[in-house]
Scaffold this motif. Structure first.
Motif, PDB file in Angstrom:
ATOM      1  N   ASP A  35      19.505  -0.328  -8.543  1.00 17.06           N
ATOM      2  CA  ASP A  35      18.563  -0.946  -9.474  1.00 17.06           C
ATOM      3  C   ASP A  35      18.254  -2.396  -9.141  1.00 17.06           C
ATOM      4  O   ASP A  35      17.136  -2.859  -9.343  1.00 17.06           O
ATOM      5  N   THR A  36      19.229  -3.129  -8.610  1.00 20.44           N
ATOM      6  CA  THR A  36      18.979  -4.551  -8.315  1.00 20.44           C
ATOM      7  C   THR A  36      17.926  -4.710  -7.226  1.00 20.44           C
ATOM      8  O   THR A  36      17.060  -5.581  -7.319  1.00 20.44           O
ATOM      9  N   VAL A  57       2.703  -0.714  -9.754  1.00 18.04           N
ATOM     10  CA  VAL A  57       3.994  -1.191  -9.247  1.00 18.04           C
ATOM     11  C   VAL A  57       4.684  -0.058  -8.505  1.00 18.04           C
ATOM     12  O   VAL A  57       5.252  -0.262  -7.426  1.00 18.04           O
ATOM     13  N   GLY A  58       4.608   1.167  -9.031  1.00 19.77           N
ATOM     14  CA  GLY A  58       5.201   2.315  -8.351  1.00 19.77           C
ATOM     15  C   GLY A  58       4.567   2.571  -6.995  1.00 19.77           C
ATOM     16  O   GLY A  58       5.258   2.866  -6.014  1.00 19.77           O
ATOM     17  N   ALA A  59       3.242   2.418  -6.920  1.00 18.70           N
ATOM     18  CA  ALA A  59       2.557   2.609  -5.635  1.00 18.70           C
ATOM     19  C   ALA A  59       2.983   1.532  -4.642  1.00 18.70           C
ATOM     20  O   ALA A  59       3.201   1.817  -3.454  1.00 18.70           O
ATOM     21  N   ALA A  60       3.118   0.291  -5.115  1.00 14.77           N
ATOM     22  CA  ALA A  60       3.548  -0.795  -4.230  1.00 14.77           C
ATOM     23  C   ALA A  60       4.985  -0.582  -3.767  1.00 14.77           C
ATOM     24  O   ALA A  60       5.326  -0.878  -2.613  1.00 14.77           O
ATOM     25  N   LEU A  61       5.834  -0.065  -4.654  1.00 12.67           N
ATOM     26  CA  LEU A  61       7.212   0.234  -4.249  1.00 12.67           C
ATOM     27  C   LEU A  61       7.240   1.335  -3.192  1.00 12.67           C
ATOM     28  O   LEU A  61       8.015   1.269  -2.231  1.00 12.67           O
ATOM     29  N   ARG A  62       6.405   2.351  -3.361  1.00  5.80           N
ATOM     30  CA  ARG A  62       6.348   3.424  -2.360  1.00  5.80           C
ATOM     31  C   ARG A  62       5.877   2.889  -1.013  1.00  5.80           C
ATOM     32  O   ARG A  62       6.349   3.331   0.028  1.00  5.80           O
ATOM     33  N   GLN A  63       4.957   1.924  -1.028  1.00 12.15           N
ATOM     34  CA  GLN A  63       4.513   1.321   0.233  1.00 12.15           C
ATOM     35  C   GLN A  63       5.655   0.583   0.918  1.00 12.15           C
ATOM     36  O   GLN A  63       5.684   0.480   2.138  1.00 12.15           O
ATOM     37  N   VAL A  67      11.295   4.948  -3.182  1.00 16.40           N
ATOM     38  CA  VAL A  67      10.785   6.036  -3.999  1.00 16.40           C
ATOM     39  C   VAL A  67      11.539   6.015  -5.328  1.00 16.40           C
ATOM     40  O   VAL A  67      12.743   6.220  -5.364  1.00 16.40           O
ATOM     41  N   VAL A  68      10.795   5.715  -6.401  1.00 15.83           N
ATOM     42  CA  VAL A  68      11.390   5.584  -7.729  1.00 15.83           C
ATOM     43  C   VAL A  68      10.502   6.353  -8.701  1.00 15.83           C
ATOM     44  O   VAL A  68       9.276   6.297  -8.605  1.00 15.83           O
ATOM     45  N   SER A  69      11.110   7.029  -9.657  1.00 12.72           N
ATOM     46  CA  SER A  69      10.315   7.790 -10.621  1.00 12.72           C
ATOM     47  C   SER A  69       9.582   6.838 -11.562  1.00 12.72           C
ATOM     48  O   SER A  69      10.023   5.711 -11.810  1.00 12.72           O
ATOM     49  N   HIS A  70       8.469   7.315 -12.111  1.00 12.56           N
ATOM     50  CA  HIS A  70       7.678   6.480 -13.000  1.00 12.56           C
ATOM     51  C   HIS A  70       8.444   6.117 -14.270  1.00 12.56           C
ATOM     52  O   HIS A  70       8.261   5.035 -14.828  1.00 12.56           O
ATOM     53  N   LYS A  71       9.325   7.001 -14.707  1.00 14.96           N
ATOM     54  CA  LYS A  71      10.107   6.713 -15.912  1.00 14.96           C
ATOM     55  C   LYS A  71      11.071   5.551 -15.676  1.00 14.96           C
ATOM     56  O   LYS A  71      11.250   4.692 -16.535  1.00 14.96           O
ATOM     57  N   LYS A  72      11.679   5.534 -14.505  1.00 22.61           N
ATOM     58  CA  LYS A  72      12.610   4.450 -14.183  1.00 22.61           C
ATOM     59  C   LYS A  72      11.863   3.133 -14.019  1.00 22.61           C
ATOM     60  O   LYS A  72      12.338   2.078 -14.453  1.00 22.61           O
ATOM     61  N   ILE A  73      10.675   3.191 -13.423  1.00 19.74           N
ATOM     62  CA  ILE A  73       9.868   1.976 -13.270  1.00 19.74           C
ATOM     63  C   ILE A  73       9.506   1.422 -14.636  1.00 19.74           C
ATOM     64  O   ILE A  73       9.647   0.222 -14.891  1.00 19.74           O
ATOM     65  N   ARG A  74       9.057   2.284 -15.543  1.00 17.93           N
ATOM     66  CA  ARG A  74       8.698   1.827 -16.892  1.00 17.93           C
ATOM     67  C   ARG A  74       9.911   1.240 -17.607  1.00 17.93           C
ATOM     68  O   ARG A  74       9.820   0.199 -18.253  1.00 17.93           O
TER      69      ARG A  74
END
Length: 186
Positions: A35-36, A57-63, A67-74
């Motif tokens: 998570d950090t 933000v999820g798309a930028a993280l994937r770039q 790879v993080v789920s949308h629920k965790k990002i929120r």
């Protein structure tokens, strides 16, 4: 081998026989980020793009290979107060700088006790895919019902007059009904 099943039994049956959860059979992801690291990446994205919501933000993280789920990002954005700033489009619809006479505010001390004593009006716009249309609305201050309205492509006195004519035809107000609007040129 990871998915080798001797004896021909299923994964679920084998786990049940051994008394372990089925999820322990599968290997963890090799590139699972903690998570950090995710939060640090989210902070850098949010600093650069302050209007990004969780999807962007999820798309930028994937770039970046995370790879993080949308629920965790929120959840992480909420926990670390990384809420996006909201962009608002503004269209000025009031022109107070005009040479038309400015009338006194007769509605200042009026408290309506019934219908058709005080009408209030304003103009707003509706954004369509290709353009804006303007809506002039007259409300009965007591009932909050629409007394009249008009829709047009331009914001001018014809629009407000059409709304007033529609309100008069529809409601037929008694004498003494006050019509209040802002001090725009229309």
């Amino acid at each position: 081998m990871r998915h080798h099943r001797p004896c021909g039994i299923s994964v679920a049956e084998g786990c049940r026989l051994m008394g372990i959860a089925r999820s322990t059979y599968y290997d963890p992801l090799e590139n699972a980020a903690d998570d950090t690291a995710i939060v640090e990446a989210m902070f850098s994205i949010s600093d650069e793009f302050e209007f990004y919501g969780y999807r962007r933000v999820g798309a930028a993280l994937r770039q970046q290979g995370l790879v993080v789920s949308h629920k965790k990002i929120r959840r992480l954005m909420h926990e670390h107060d990384l809420q996006p700033r909201i962009r608002r489009r503004f269209v000025a619809s009031t022109d107070s700088d005009h040479d038309v006479p400015i009338f006194p505010n007769l509605a200042r001390d009026i408290v309506a006790t019934g219908p058709n004593q005080l009408w209030v009006s304003d103009i707003t716009y509706v954004a369509l895919p290709t353009r804006f249309v303007y809506v002039a609305v007259i409300l009965d201050a007591w009932s909050r019902m629409i007394a009249g309205y008009a829709i047009g492509r331009s914001i001018d006195a014809r629009l407000t007059m059409a709304a007033l004519k529609a309100a008069i035809e529809r409601r037929q107000p008694p004498s003494g009904c006050i019509h209040h609007s802002d001090r725009g040129s229309q």
